[in-house]
Scaffold this motif. Sequence first.
Motif, PDB file in Angstrom:
ATOM      1  N   ASP A  67       0.828  -1.207   0.000  1.00 58.88           N
ATOM      2  CA  ASP A  67       0.000   0.000   0.000  1.00 58.88           C
ATOM      3  C   ASP A  67       0.860   1.253   0.000  1.00 58.88           C
ATOM      4  O   ASP A  67       0.543   2.253  -0.658  1.00 58.88           O
ATOM      5  CB  ASP A  67      -0.924  -0.001   1.215  1.00 58.88           C
ATOM      6  CG  ASP A  67      -2.001  -1.076   1.124  1.00 58.88           C
ATOM      7  OD1 ASP A  67      -2.101  -1.722   0.062  1.00 58.88           O
ATOM      8  OD2 ASP A  67      -2.745  -1.259   2.104  1.00 58.88           O
ATOM      9  N   LYS A  68       1.968   1.223   0.744  1.00 55.53           N
ATOM     10  CA  LYS A  68       2.848   2.386   0.827  1.00 55.53           C
ATOM     11  C   LYS A  68       3.437   2.735  -0.540  1.00 55.53           C
ATOM     12  O   LYS A  68       3.442   3.897  -0.946  1.00 55.53           O
ATOM     13  CB  LYS A  68       3.980   2.116   1.823  1.00 55.53           C
ATOM     14  CG  LYS A  68       4.967   3.256   1.963  1.00 55.53           C
ATOM     15  CD  LYS A  68       6.078   2.898   2.954  1.00 55.53           C
ATOM     16  CE  LYS A  68       7.110   4.026   3.051  1.00 55.53           C
ATOM     17  NZ  LYS A  68       8.209   3.673   3.987  1.00 55.53           N
ATOM     18  N   VAL A  69       3.906   1.712  -1.247  1.00 53.59           N
ATOM     19  CA  VAL A  69       4.480   1.948  -2.570  1.00 53.59           C
ATOM     20  C   VAL A  69       3.397   2.388  -3.552  1.00 53.59           C
ATOM     21  O   VAL A  69       3.597   3.290  -4.377  1.00 53.59           O
ATOM     22  CB  VAL A  69       5.203   0.685  -3.083  1.00 53.59           C
ATOM     23  CG1 VAL A  69       5.655   0.857  -4.528  1.00 53.59           C
ATOM     24  CG2 VAL A  69       6.397   0.361  -2.193  1.00 53.59           C
ATOM     25  N   LYS A  70       2.213   1.761  -3.463  1.00 56.10           N
ATOM     26  CA  LYS A  70       1.107   2.159  -4.349  1.00 56.10           C
ATOM     27  C   LYS A  70       0.742   3.625  -4.158  1.00 56.10           C
ATOM     28  O   LYS A  70       0.528   4.366  -5.127  1.00 56.10           O
ATOM     29  CB  LYS A  70      -0.135   1.290  -4.093  1.00 56.10           C
ATOM     30  CG  LYS A  70      -0.193   0.042  -4.944  1.00 56.10           C
ATOM     31  CD  LYS A  70      -1.559  -0.591  -4.947  1.00 56.10           C
ATOM     32  CE  LYS A  70      -1.979  -1.066  -3.574  1.00 56.10           C
ATOM     33  NZ  LYS A  70      -3.237  -1.840  -3.619  1.00 56.10           N
ATOM     34  N   GLU A  71       0.654   4.046  -2.909  1.00 55.70           N
ATOM     35  CA  GLU A  71       0.288   5.433  -2.628  1.00 55.70           C
ATOM     36  C   GLU A  71       1.315   6.392  -3.207  1.00 55.70           C
ATOM     37  O   GLU A  71       0.967   7.403  -3.827  1.00 55.70           O
ATOM     38  CB  GLU A  71       0.157   5.635  -1.117  1.00 55.70           C
ATOM     39  CG  GLU A  71      -0.433   6.976  -0.737  1.00 55.70           C
ATOM     40  CD  GLU A  71      -0.888   7.032   0.716  1.00 55.70           C
ATOM     41  OE1 GLU A  71      -1.570   7.994   1.057  1.00 55.70           O
ATOM     42  OE2 GLU A  71      -0.571   6.107   1.489  1.00 55.70           O
ATOM     43  N   ALA A  72       2.592   6.063  -3.037  1.00 51.35           N
ATOM     44  CA  ALA A  72       3.654   6.908  -3.581  1.00 51.35           C
ATOM     45  C   ALA A  72       3.628   6.910  -5.108  1.00 51.35           C
ATOM     46  O   ALA A  72       3.763   7.951  -5.762  1.00 51.35           O
ATOM     47  CB  ALA A  72       5.007   6.429  -3.071  1.00 51.35           C
ATOM     48  N   LEU A  73       3.417   5.731  -5.678  1.00 50.55           N
ATOM     49  CA  LEU A  73       3.381   5.596  -7.129  1.00 50.55           C
ATOM     50  C   LEU A  73       2.272   6.436  -7.748  1.00 50.55           C
ATOM     51  O   LEU A  73       2.498   7.209  -8.684  1.00 50.55           O
ATOM     52  CB  LEU A  73       3.211   4.120  -7.490  1.00 50.55           C
ATOM     53  CG  LEU A  73       2.734   3.790  -8.906  1.00 50.55           C
ATOM     54  CD1 LEU A  73       3.724   4.292  -9.924  1.00 50.55           C
ATOM     55  CD2 LEU A  73       2.517   2.289  -9.045  1.00 50.55           C
ATOM     56  N   PHE A  74       1.059   6.297  -7.218  1.00 47.65           N
ATOM     57  CA  PHE A  74      -0.067   7.011  -7.823  1.00 47.65           C
ATOM     58  C   PHE A  74      -0.008   8.515  -7.557  1.00 47.65           C
ATOM     59  O   PHE A  74      -0.583   9.295  -8.317  1.00 47.65           O
ATOM     60  CB  PHE A  74      -1.393   6.398  -7.372  1.00 47.65           C
ATOM     61  CG  PHE A  74      -1.747   5.161  -8.142  1.00 47.65           C
ATOM     62  CD1 PHE A  74      -2.461   5.237  -9.321  1.00 47.65           C
ATOM     63  CD2 PHE A  74      -1.332   3.905  -7.699  1.00 47.65           C
ATOM     64  CE1 PHE A  74      -2.766   4.095 -10.056  1.00 47.65           C
ATOM     65  CE2 PHE A  74      -1.631   2.763  -8.417  1.00 47.65           C
ATOM     66  CZ  PHE A  74      -2.345   2.854  -9.603  1.00 47.65           C
ATOM     67  N   SER A  75       0.692   8.924  -6.533  1.00 44.29           N
ATOM     68  CA  SER A  75       0.889  10.360  -6.337  1.00 44.29           C
ATOM     69  C   SER A  75       1.786  10.926  -7.431  1.00 44.29           C
ATOM     70  O   SER A  75       1.714  12.111  -7.755  1.00 44.29           O
ATOM     71  CB  SER A  75       1.487  10.649  -4.958  1.00 44.29           C
ATOM     72  OG  SER A  75       2.838  10.248  -4.892  1.00 44.29           O
ATOM     73  N   MET A  76       2.612  10.071  -8.025  1.00 44.33           N
ATOM     74  CA  MET A  76       3.502  10.509  -9.102  1.00 44.33           C
ATOM     75  C   MET A  76       2.823  10.497 -10.464  1.00 44.33           C
ATOM     76  O   MET A  76       3.128  11.327 -11.320  1.00 44.33           O
ATOM     77  CB  MET A  76       4.751   9.613  -9.150  1.00 44.33           C
ATOM     78  CG  MET A  76       5.707   9.807  -7.989  1.00 44.33           C
ATOM     79  SD  MET A  76       7.260   8.890  -8.203  1.00 44.33           S
ATOM     80  CE  MET A  76       6.772   7.232  -7.667  1.00 44.33           C
ATOM     81  N   ILE A  77       1.899   9.590 -10.704  1.00 39.33           N
ATOM     82  CA  ILE A  77       1.312   9.457 -12.044  1.00 39.33           C
ATOM     83  C   ILE A  77      -0.116   9.954 -12.116  1.00 39.33           C
ATOM     84  O   ILE A  77      -0.676  10.036 -13.204  1.00 39.33           O
ATOM     85  CB  ILE A  77       1.355   7.995 -12.533  1.00 39.33           C
ATOM     86  CG1 ILE A  77       0.467   7.098 -11.657  1.00 39.33           C
ATOM     87  CG2 ILE A  77       2.783   7.474 -12.578  1.00 39.33           C
ATOM     88  CD1 ILE A  77       0.295   5.695 -12.196  1.00 39.33           C
ATOM     89  N   GLY A  78      -0.728  10.301 -11.035  1.00 38.90           N
ATOM     90  CA  GLY A  78      -2.139  10.722 -11.013  1.00 38.90           C
ATOM     91  C   GLY A  78      -2.300  12.005 -10.235  1.00 38.90           C
ATOM     92  O   GLY A  78      -1.890  13.056 -10.719  1.00 38.90           O
ATOM     93  N   PRO A  79      -2.839  11.907  -9.055  1.00 38.51           N
ATOM     94  CA  PRO A  79      -3.243  10.658  -8.387  1.00 38.51           C
ATOM     95  C   PRO A  79      -4.574  10.097  -8.892  1.00 38.51           C
ATOM     96  O   PRO A  79      -4.911   8.964  -8.606  1.00 38.51           O
ATOM     97  CB  PRO A  79      -3.347  11.056  -6.921  1.00 38.51           C
ATOM     98  CG  PRO A  79      -3.691  12.511  -6.952  1.00 38.51           C
ATOM     99  CD  PRO A  79      -2.993  13.070  -8.146  1.00 38.51           C
TER     100      PRO A  79
END
Length: 204
Positions: free
Chosen positions: A28-40
């Motif tokens: 979940d931590k990585v997903k949250e960081a990832l989608f903050s970069m490409i979306g959110p």
Amino acid sequence: MTVRVVSGSAKGRPLKSVPGIGTRPTTDKVKEALFSMIGPYFEGGAALDLFAGTGGLGIEALSRGMESAVFVDMEPKSIDTVRANLKATGLESRAEVYRNDAGRALSAMEKRGRSFDLVFLDPPYRMKHGDELMRIMADKGLLRDEALIVLEHESAYAYPEDITGFNRLRQAVYGETAISIYQYEAVRSNEAVIGEEVQDESAN
């Protein structure tokens, strides 16, 4: 480890893990960081989750506004898990799920005239061919201009910063996991091919 949908329409819904130890769900931590970069968040678009595993990344994209998503995995247990997670999150009507290997799946989608705005590539860490798959997708016309490619890989392994037709926007490391985000540039890719043809002709 309990994995959930982090945000969007299915926020908080738990996701089943694939039985056994062969898959590596994105935390979940990585997903949250990832989608903050490409979306959110997204206003429509089509996503491809090519090594789907639990389907967590594609499901997160749907929850955050992607209109549709295609999930592909070779393992029957993964396919069953993806279907169960889509049903649990109420997103199955916007998804297609296929059991196939990556190469054959890409060829099948080319024949069907599919194209995508967002692609998740999370192959097993022993496989170091993410950049090759990106080039294949570009050659087959599966990527829309400015499509984003999220390549998840072992942090000890470095993919090239520049891949023909792609520009790396971001890279982040989370322990043993690294995320490299590339953007497809169709015009640049075509120019590169034309340039190669001109060089070949001048060599004759």
